[in-house]
Design an enzyme around this catalytic site. Sequence first.
Site, PDB file in Angstrom:
ATOM      1  N   ARG A  57       0.848  -1.207   0.000  1.00  0.00           N
ATOM      2  CA  ARG A  57       0.000   0.000   0.000  1.00  0.00           C
ATOM      3  C   ARG A  57       0.878   1.249   0.000  1.00  0.00           C
ATOM      4  O   ARG A  57       0.629   2.198  -0.723  1.00  0.00           O
ATOM      5  CB  ARG A  57      -0.920  -0.015   1.217  1.00  0.00           C
ATOM      6  CG  ARG A  57      -1.524   1.330   1.593  1.00  0.00           C
ATOM      7  CD  ARG A  57      -2.535   1.843   0.607  1.00  0.00           C
ATOM      8  NE  ARG A  57      -3.733   1.025   0.717  1.00  0.00           N
ATOM      9  CZ  ARG A  57      -4.655   0.943  -0.210  1.00  0.00           C
ATOM     10  NH1 ARG A  57      -4.545   1.644  -1.312  1.00  0.00           N
ATOM     11  NH2 ARG A  57      -5.699   0.178  -0.068  1.00  0.00           N
ATOM     12  N   LEU A  71      -1.017   6.491   8.709  1.00  0.00           N
ATOM     13  CA  LEU A  71      -2.003   5.438   8.958  1.00  0.00           C
ATOM     14  C   LEU A  71      -1.759   4.241   8.039  1.00  0.00           C
ATOM     15  O   LEU A  71      -2.548   3.962   7.136  1.00  0.00           O
ATOM     16  CB  LEU A  71      -3.426   5.978   8.723  1.00  0.00           C
ATOM     17  CG  LEU A  71      -3.838   7.222   9.505  1.00  0.00           C
ATOM     18  CD1 LEU A  71      -5.216   7.694   9.065  1.00  0.00           C
ATOM     19  CD2 LEU A  71      -3.803   6.954  10.998  1.00  0.00           C
ATOM     20  N   PRO A  72      -0.670   3.520   8.237  1.00  0.00           N
ATOM     21  CA  PRO A  72      -0.405   2.384   7.355  1.00  0.00           C
ATOM     22  C   PRO A  72      -1.482   1.300   7.494  1.00  0.00           C
ATOM     23  O   PRO A  72      -1.946   1.007   8.600  1.00  0.00           O
ATOM     24  CB  PRO A  72       0.967   1.880   7.813  1.00  0.00           C
ATOM     25  CG  PRO A  72       1.165   2.433   9.175  1.00  0.00           C
ATOM     26  CD  PRO A  72       0.360   3.679   9.272  1.00  0.00           C
ATOM     27  N   HIS A  73      -1.873   0.770   6.341  1.00  0.00           N
ATOM     28  CA  HIS A  73      -2.872  -0.293   6.279  1.00  0.00           C
ATOM     29  C   HIS A  73      -2.658  -1.067   4.988  1.00  0.00           C
ATOM     30  O   HIS A  73      -1.936  -0.623   4.115  1.00  0.00           O
ATOM     31  CB  HIS A  73      -4.289   0.283   6.345  1.00  0.00           C
ATOM     32  CG  HIS A  73      -4.570   1.304   5.291  1.00  0.00           C
ATOM     33  ND1 HIS A  73      -4.107   2.608   5.375  1.00  0.00           N
ATOM     34  CD2 HIS A  73      -5.226   1.213   4.124  1.00  0.00           C
ATOM     35  CE1 HIS A  73      -4.496   3.274   4.295  1.00  0.00           C
ATOM     36  NE2 HIS A  73      -5.165   2.448   3.519  1.00  0.00           N
ATOM     37  N   GLY A  74      -3.291  -2.206   4.875  1.00  0.00           N
ATOM     38  CA  GLY A  74      -3.080  -3.077   3.724  1.00  0.00           C
ATOM     39  C   GLY A  74      -3.831  -2.638   2.487  1.00  0.00           C
ATOM     40  O   GLY A  74      -4.766  -1.836   2.554  1.00  0.00           O
TER      41      GLY A  74
END
Length: 154
Positions: A57, A71-74
Amino acid sequence: MFGYGKKKEEKAELLELKNIRLNCRPGEKDEVIRQVGQLLYQSGCVDESYIDAMLKRELSFPTNIGNGIALPHGVEEAKKTIKRSGIAVMVFPDGTDWGGEKVKLVIGIAGSGEDHLEILSVIAECLADPADVDRIMGYSAEEIHAMFTGKRCS
């Protein structure tokens, strides 16, 4: 704050106290993403493969949103590796480089179904003002936990 469609007694806690890391040392962005992803994995929110999806991402769309927050997310296709919604918080009092921007608060997100948007909404509500991020730098893990679980916002 996070009811996400389940009865209160069934609801798993979105942010567990063990998923809050204070006084983190600056590091390479990819390593920070791995660390916050590992917290989500170790707490049973995601399969381990979700961490790679978080890194993927970041390559296509940087997750720093301004105000010293990332806001790291997949990626979308990784949603199937989410076992339950959860977040993990890392606090960097001295900041850490996030593609040229100094980030002080990294919140890893694993949102199943529609939970992802609700999680983002609560984060935005709690951290709307840049002063909110500065204030969190002095919070204890318990205070951060209370803030994100709806017991107190700022």
